[in-house]
Design an enzyme around this catalytic site. Structure first.
Site, short mmCIF file in Angstrom:
data_model
loop_
_atom_site.label_atom_id
_atom_site.label_comp_id
_atom_site.label_asym_id
_atom_site.label_seq_id
_atom_site.Cartn_x
_atom_site.Cartn_y
_atom_site.Cartn_z
N GLU A 65 0.99 -0.87 0.13
CA GLU A 65 -0.04 0.00 0.04
C GLU A 65 1.10 1.69 -0.50
O GLU A 65 2.52 1.43 0.69
CB GLU A 65 -1.08 0.52 1.07
CG GLU A 65 -2.52 0.32 0.93
CD GLU A 65 -2.81 0.70 0.02
OE1 GLU A 65 -2.23 1.84 -0.56
OE2 GLU A 65 -4.84 0.49 0.84
N VAL A 83 -1.79 14.60 1.89
CA VAL A 83 -0.69 14.18 1.25
C VAL A 83 -0.99 14.12 -0.36
O VAL A 83 -1.57 12.87 -0.63
CB VAL A 83 0.51 13.54 1.81
CG1 VAL A 83 0.78 14.00 2.90
CG2 VAL A 83 -0.21 11.62 2.58
N ASP A 116 -4.66 5.45 6.17
CA ASP A 116 -5.06 6.40 7.00
C ASP A 116 -6.36 5.85 7.43
O ASP A 116 -5.35 5.89 8.97
CB ASP A 116 -5.58 7.39 5.39
CG ASP A 116 -5.54 8.49 6.16
OD1 ASP A 116 -6.58 8.92 6.78
OD2 ASP A 116 -5.54 9.99 4.92
O1 LIG Z 1 -7.05 3.76 5.40
P1 LIG Z 1 -7.84 4.43 4.67
O2 LIG Z 1 -8.64 6.07 5.12
O3 LIG Z 1 -8.96 4.08 4.25
O4 LIG Z 1 -6.76 5.47 3.20
C1 LIG Z 1 -5.76 4.83 2.36
C2 LIG Z 1 -6.53 4.38 1.35
O5 LIG Z 1 -6.72 5.32 0.11
C3 LIG Z 1 -6.46 5.60 -1.18
O6 LIG Z 1 -6.72 5.15 -1.76
P2 LIG Z 1 -8.37 5.23 -3.00
O7 LIG Z 1 -9.33 5.12 -2.22
O8 LIG Z 1 -7.76 7.36 -2.53
O9 LIG Z 1 -7.71 4.84 -4.73
P3 LIG Z 1 -6.71 5.40 -4.86
O10 LIG Z 1 -5.77 4.33 -4.71
O11 LIG Z 1 -6.90 5.18 -6.38
O12 LIG Z 1 -5.76 6.90 -5.69
C4 LIG Z 1 -4.69 5.14 -0.21
O13 LIG Z 1 -4.08 4.26 -1.57
C5 LIG Z 1 -5.38 3.65 -0.33
O14 LIG Z 1 -5.82 2.49 -0.34
O1 HPA Z 2 -3.50 11.66 2.58
C1 HPA Z 2 -4.12 11.42 1.75
N1 HPA Z 2 -3.17 11.48 0.05
C2 HPA Z 2 -4.05 10.96 -1.24
N2 HPA Z 2 -4.54 9.82 -0.73
C3 HPA Z 2 -4.48 9.69 0.89
N3 HPA Z 2 -6.00 7.85 0.93
C4 HPA Z 2 -6.18 8.77 1.28
N4 HPA Z 2 -5.14 9.66 2.62
C5 HPA Z 2 -5.17 10.27 1.66
#
Ligand SMILES: O=P(O)(O)OC[C@H]1O[C@H](OP(=O)(O)OP(=O)(O)O)[C@H](O)[C@@H]1O
Ligand code: HPA
Ligand SMILES: [Mg+2]
Length: 179
Positions: free
Chosen positions: A98, A152, A102
């Site tokens: 990952e 970020v 977050d």
């Molecule tokens: O711990 P959390 O609050 O669940 O956040 C973390 C997740 O959020 C983001 O993905 P996103 O859903 O934005 O998809 P992306 O990777 O396509 O940007 C990141 O890449 C993680 O997979």
């Molecule tokens: O801080 C962040 N930035 C971008 N994408 C994310 N997805 C979970 N947290 C973040």
């Protein structure tokens, strides 16, 4: 740097050094075993590409696409599978890769989903974690950096699909997302 970015939080050099450190530990853990690394699209593409090349262990790679953020800066809490794995992971050693943990909601959901497929082992490596944002406790074996609870971007991480190609991790100026 551009006016949308507030500051560089983690430089490319710091990322490279940390991934080399994590790769050495992962190599030691999986010596003599077949390892499947699973990248969580789209954010984890950069970590997957760089971590995989830092590993000496031969690996196979698969990808899952899930999304919980949409265009905002807060997790919706609802995880959707946009693309499932191509391979059956039953009996395999699986390492989820990952970019960031977050709230932890995405990973918590993924661990339970992939765990139910009966892998031989299931661990997680993440480049970033925000300890102060955790809504669920997750056992994560390899963590690159603990960072403050700020939004970020860069090195795979987006805001509304932008900034993923920055070679470093930076904070976004609040005016960009209405903060
Ligand atoms: O711990 P959390 O609050 O669940 O956040 C973390 C997740 O959020 C983001 O993905 P996103 O859903 O934005 O998809 P992306 O990777 O396509 O940007 C990141 O890449 C993680 O997979
Ligand atoms: O801080 C962040 N930035 C971008 N994408 C994310 N997805 C979970 N947290 C973040
Ligand atoms: Mg995202």
């Amino acid at each position: 740097m551009g006016s949308d970015l507030q500051s560089v939080l983690i430089s490319k050099e710091e990322i490279d050094a940390k991934l080399a450190e994590l790769a050495a530990k992962i190599d030691a853990e999986y010596a003599g075993k077949d390892l499947l690394i699973v990248g969580v699209l789209k954010g984890a593409v950069m970590v997957m590409a760089d971590l995989a090349r830092a590993l000496s262990t031969p690996v196979t790679m698969d990808w899952m696409a899930v999304s919980s953020y949409g265009a905002g800066t807060q997790s919706s809490g609802v995880v959707r599978i946009l693309k499932d794995l191509d391979t059956d992971i039953k009996g395999k050693h699986v390492l989820i890769v990952e970019d960031i943990i977050d709230s932890g909601l995405t990973l918590s959901w993924l661990l339970s989903n992939l765990g139910s497929r009966e892998p031989a082992s299931l661990e997680v490596c993440t480049l970033l974690r925000k300890p102060d944002a955790a809504k669920v406790a997750i056992d994560v074996k390899w963590i690159g950096f603990d960072i403050p609870n700020e939004f970020v971007v860069g090195y795979g991480l987006d805001f509304a699909e932008k900034y993923r190609n920055l070679p470093f991790v930076g904070t976004l100026a609040p005016h960009v997302y209405g903060g």
